[in-house]
Design a protein around this motif. Structure first.
Motif, PDB file in Angstrom:
ATOM      1  N   THR A  97      16.358 -69.735  -5.258  1.00 24.00           N
ATOM      2  CA  THR A  97      15.236 -70.588  -5.565  1.00 24.00           C
ATOM      3  C   THR A  97      15.425 -72.032  -5.501  1.00 24.00           C
ATOM      4  O   THR A  97      14.795 -73.012  -5.403  1.00 24.00           O
ATOM      5  N   ASP A 112      15.926 -73.541  -7.956  1.00 23.46           N
ATOM      6  CA  ASP A 112      15.364 -74.110  -9.248  1.00 23.46           C
ATOM      7  C   ASP A 112      16.386 -74.133 -10.505  1.00 23.46           C
ATOM      8  O   ASP A 112      16.393 -73.254 -11.200  1.00 23.46           O
ATOM      9  N   GLN A 113      17.035 -75.328 -10.453  1.00 25.14           N
ATOM     10  CA  GLN A 113      18.321 -75.329 -11.670  1.00 25.14           C
ATOM     11  C   GLN A 113      17.436 -75.138 -13.053  1.00 25.14           C
ATOM     12  O   GLN A 113      18.103 -74.652 -13.967  1.00 25.14           O
ATOM     13  N   GLY A 120      14.732 -73.831 -14.284  1.00 24.60           N
ATOM     14  CA  GLY A 120      14.361 -72.392 -14.690  1.00 24.60           C
ATOM     15  C   GLY A 120      15.601 -71.579 -14.992  1.00 24.60           C
ATOM     16  O   GLY A 120      15.635 -71.085 -16.260  1.00 24.60           O
TER      17      GLY A 120
END
Lengths: 182, 182
Positions: B160, B162-163, B165
């Motif tokens: 993702t 998405d660091q 999260g």
DNA sequence: GGCTCCATGTACCATTTGGTACATGCGCTT
DNA sequence: AAGCGCATGTACCAAATGGTACATGGAGCC
């Protein structure tokens, strides 16, 4: 042989032998057809790979839907969910991680897979966490951690084959997460 | 160009482009040499892959040794450990999972990797759990779960990007595991 | 200078690759 | 029976592959 059964056989072949070195001819021979047929039905090698990915995705979604459709008490549904997350991927074994690695590299046949691997699983997981009584602001993190742990344990299992050790860790995961959590 | 620098360049190339479709010639061109040179220095394609794997293993071991050599208080060492587990793999990104998938399929160039991926990390992790005050009979399960969760979060991160999260879930992991755990 | 040894380049090889052209069959409709 | 369309087999292609043979350079040693 129908297109669908060819596809099913191809998926099975990939699950057993991996994608890396699979040529159209080797796949064809292995599943009892000719490379000409694979081109005919799937257009190209990329086309075949894309269909294989789509199949894996769909089966994951089906499994998830099955869990959510039950009306077990939350705790049991939760446990069933963890088991399914692992099983769903376990079906295809190493193929799951190989495809994921391809998705990480944005390879063409995995266009849709990338989002799917997270998005399909995370929202219902959050929902489950909420139903289990977790505070709304913490549920996403719990869901994410749970999903991650499940996948890590699967990784472990596929590498070592040590079902017992993984089961133990998995039980611990359930304990950390379950009843009135925390 | 020396053998060592060729190897380093090759590892970097694999980390960026994956292994799947890498031919000797494409690697060679990408790192500025000829495919003849790769054969000369590594004997064969398999030889090169095996060396790449060995390099990745060694760097993981070095990172681990570095953590264990510090004399931080247990809690901080613990946290440093989690971070390192991720970083160690993150260096090579998708290559880590691609190689792992190869190991799951017992591909020849990953002979040593299979055991390494678990055995190198698990014992020191158990030791850390013990030092953190966990009961001896539960430490192995905690260690295994922690390692799994870290890898799952890495998986998540690579997919993702998405660091945020992942960080949140990672913090939760630390909380579940830390002080006088449970 | 001449010799040797490692590094490198050029040219080549048989094999395999994804993909195509074309012929052929087999089942359906009319 | 004739014709049509989908499925399949055969033969082929240019390109790329891993690997080898052989020539060439150039640095160090006698």
């Amino acid at each position: 042989m129908s297109r669908d059964s060819l596809l099913a056989d191809a998926v099975e072949h990939f699950a057993k032998n991996g994608i890396g070195d699979a040529s159209l001819r080797s796949i064809a021979t292995s599943i009892g057809t000719s490379h000409r047929m694979l081109i005919y039905h799937f257009g190209s090698r990329e086309g075949l790979l894309a269909e294989v990915v789509r199949t894996v995705e769909q089966q994951q979604r089906d499994l998830l839907a099955e869990v959510l459709a039950t009306d077990l008490p939350v705790a049991e549904q939760n446990e069933l969910f963890w088991r399914r997350v692992t099983e769903a991927a376990l079906i295809y074994g190493p193929l799951f991680f190989e495809l994921s690695a391809h998705a990480m590299q944005d390879m063409p046949h995995t266009e849709s897979l990338k989002a799917d691997l997270i998005n399909v699983w995370l929202p219902p997981l959050i929902e489950l966490c909420l139903r289990a009584g977790l505070p709304a602001d913490e549920a996403p993190a719990y869901a994410r951690l749970g999903l991650a742990a499940s996948r890590g344990l699967l990784f472990d299992l596929l590498l070592t084959g040590d079902q017992a050790g993984v089961d133990e860790a998995s039980a611990l995961l359930n304990r950390l997460f379950s009843p009135p959590v925390e």
